[in-house]
Design a protein around this motif. Structure first.
Motif, PDB file in Angstrom:
ATOM      1  N   GLU A  92       0.833  -1.198   0.000  1.00  0.00           N
ATOM      2  CA  GLU A  92       0.000   0.000   0.000  1.00  0.00           C
ATOM      3  C   GLU A  92       0.872   1.255   0.000  1.00  0.00           C
ATOM      4  OE1 GLU A  92      -2.754   0.438   3.308  1.00  0.00           O
ATOM      5  OE2 GLU A  92      -4.352  -0.158   1.974  1.00  0.00           O
ATOM      6  N   ASN A  93       1.926   1.263   0.799  1.00  0.00           N
ATOM      7  CA  ASN A  93       2.845   2.405   0.847  1.00  0.00           C
ATOM      8  C   ASN A  93       3.528   2.609  -0.504  1.00  0.00           C
ATOM      9  OD1 ASN A  93       2.274   2.975   3.504  1.00  0.00           O
ATOM     10  ND2 ASN A  93       3.996   1.774   4.302  1.00  0.00           N
ATOM     11  N   ILE A  94       3.965   1.521  -1.133  1.00  0.00           N
ATOM     12  CA  ILE A  94       4.619   1.624  -2.452  1.00  0.00           C
ATOM     13  C   ILE A  94       3.637   2.199  -3.468  1.00  0.00           C
ATOM     14  CG2 ILE A  94       5.554   0.258  -4.378  1.00  0.00           C
ATOM     15  CD1 ILE A  94       6.801  -1.596  -2.241  1.00  0.00           C
ATOM     16  N   LEU A  95       2.400   1.687  -3.459  1.00  0.00           N
ATOM     17  CA  LEU A  95       1.387   2.190  -4.400  1.00  0.00           C
ATOM     18  C   LEU A  95       1.077   3.658  -4.147  1.00  0.00           C
ATOM     19  CD1 LEU A  95      -1.048  -0.855  -4.556  1.00  0.00           C
ATOM     20  CD2 LEU A  95       0.544  -0.094  -6.326  1.00  0.00           C
ATOM     21  N   ASP A  96       1.016   4.062  -2.874  1.00  0.00           N
ATOM     22  CA  ASP A  96       0.767   5.468  -2.544  1.00  0.00           C
ATOM     23  C   ASP A  96       1.904   6.347  -3.053  1.00  0.00           C
ATOM     24  OD1 ASP A  96      -1.624   4.849  -1.357  1.00  0.00           O
ATOM     25  OD2 ASP A  96      -0.866   4.936   0.716  1.00  0.00           O
ATOM     26  N   GLU A  97       3.156   5.894  -2.899  1.00  0.00           N
ATOM     27  CA  GLU A  97       4.316   6.653  -3.385  1.00  0.00           C
ATOM     28  C   GLU A  97       4.268   6.779  -4.908  1.00  0.00           C
ATOM     29  OE1 GLU A  97       7.855   4.750  -1.964  1.00  0.00           O
ATOM     30  OE2 GLU A  97       7.406   5.196   0.137  1.00  0.00           O
ATOM     31  N   LYS A  98       3.923   5.671  -5.601  1.00  0.00           N
ATOM     32  CA  LYS A  98       3.839   5.697  -7.070  1.00  0.00           C
ATOM     33  C   LYS A  98       2.738   6.664  -7.516  1.00  0.00           C
ATOM     34  CE  LYS A  98       6.718   2.416  -8.441  1.00  0.00           C
ATOM     35  NZ  LYS A  98       7.915   2.732  -9.131  1.00  0.00           N
ATOM     36  N   ALA A  99       1.603   6.640  -6.835  1.00  0.00           N
ATOM     37  CA  ALA A  99       0.498   7.536  -7.189  1.00  0.00           C
ATOM     38  C   ALA A  99       0.905   8.981  -6.962  1.00  0.00           C
ATOM     39  CB  ALA A  99      -0.741   7.191  -6.375  1.00  0.00           C
ATOM     40  N   ALA A 100       1.582   9.256  -5.883  1.00  0.00           N
ATOM     41  CA  ALA A 100       2.026  10.622  -5.598  1.00  0.00           C
ATOM     42  C   ALA A 100       3.048  11.067  -6.634  1.00  0.00           C
ATOM     43  CB  ALA A 100       2.615  10.700  -4.198  1.00  0.00           C
TER      44      ALA A 100
END
Length: 184
Positions: free
Chosen positions: A162-170
């Motif tokens: 989830e953290n990796i996906l949030d970083e990619k989205a940001a």
């Protein structure tokens, strides 16, 4: 094997002990309950409270339904001494495994001897079954603990993803933003 199953059905758990009712033992020995009690009373020193005890009304009521169901389906139909109202006059006595073993020295007939052997085998079979059940319970507890550990690990993996996906989205939002200032 059928007789052992029949005996196992007549073993109850009372006060944390596996016990048999006096009337069931009398039926197995092919004698009257009254005669069994007389033999016990003549040798009462052989039956301390951890070998034999009398049920309370509450204990009797707790197992009465099981006893009635067993008797309605059984060839060992015997009756307690009854009063005019159909209740029992005396609370039954119950015998622990050691008490049943002691009965063999008190009730001395061929039938009693052969039944005592079968009863001892029934108690042994119950003990084996309980050991297997306890082993299975322990294995289930270990599996449950292992699954709990895996759940925690899976939650950590899920949080990391989830953290990796949030970083990619940001990061994507930052790259796709409208630029301000001088454009070439």
């Amino acid at each position: 094997m059928r007789i052992i199953q029949s005996i196992q059905n007549r073993i109850y758990e009372i006060r944390g002990e596996r016990v048999m009712l006096d009337k069931d033992l009398a039926a197995l020995y092919e004698t009257e309950t009254k005669r069994l009690k007389e033999a016990v009373n003549r040798n009462i020193k052989r039956f301390p409270t951890d070998f034999m005890f009398q049920l309370t009304k509450e204990e009797w009521e707790a197992i009465r339904y099981q006893v009635d169901m067993l008797e309605s389906n059984s060839s060992l139909r015997t009756q307690f001494a009854s009063s005019k109202r159909g209740g029992i006059r005396y609370m039954p006595y119950v015998f622990t495994e050691q008490g049943v073993a002691m009965l063999s020295s008190v009730v001395n007939s061929e039938k009693a001897i052969s039944m005592n052997i079968a009863i001892m085998r029934a108690f042994v079979e119950i003990r084996k079954t309980l050991l297997v059940q306890n082993d299975l319970k322990e294995q289930l507890r270990l599996v449950k603990n292992k699954i709990g550990e895996h759940d925690a690990q899976l939650n950590q993996i899920y949080d990391a993803l989830e953290n990796i996906l949030d970083e990619k989205a940001a990061q994507r939002k930052w790259e796709d933003r409208d630029r301000i200032g001088f454009k070439k």
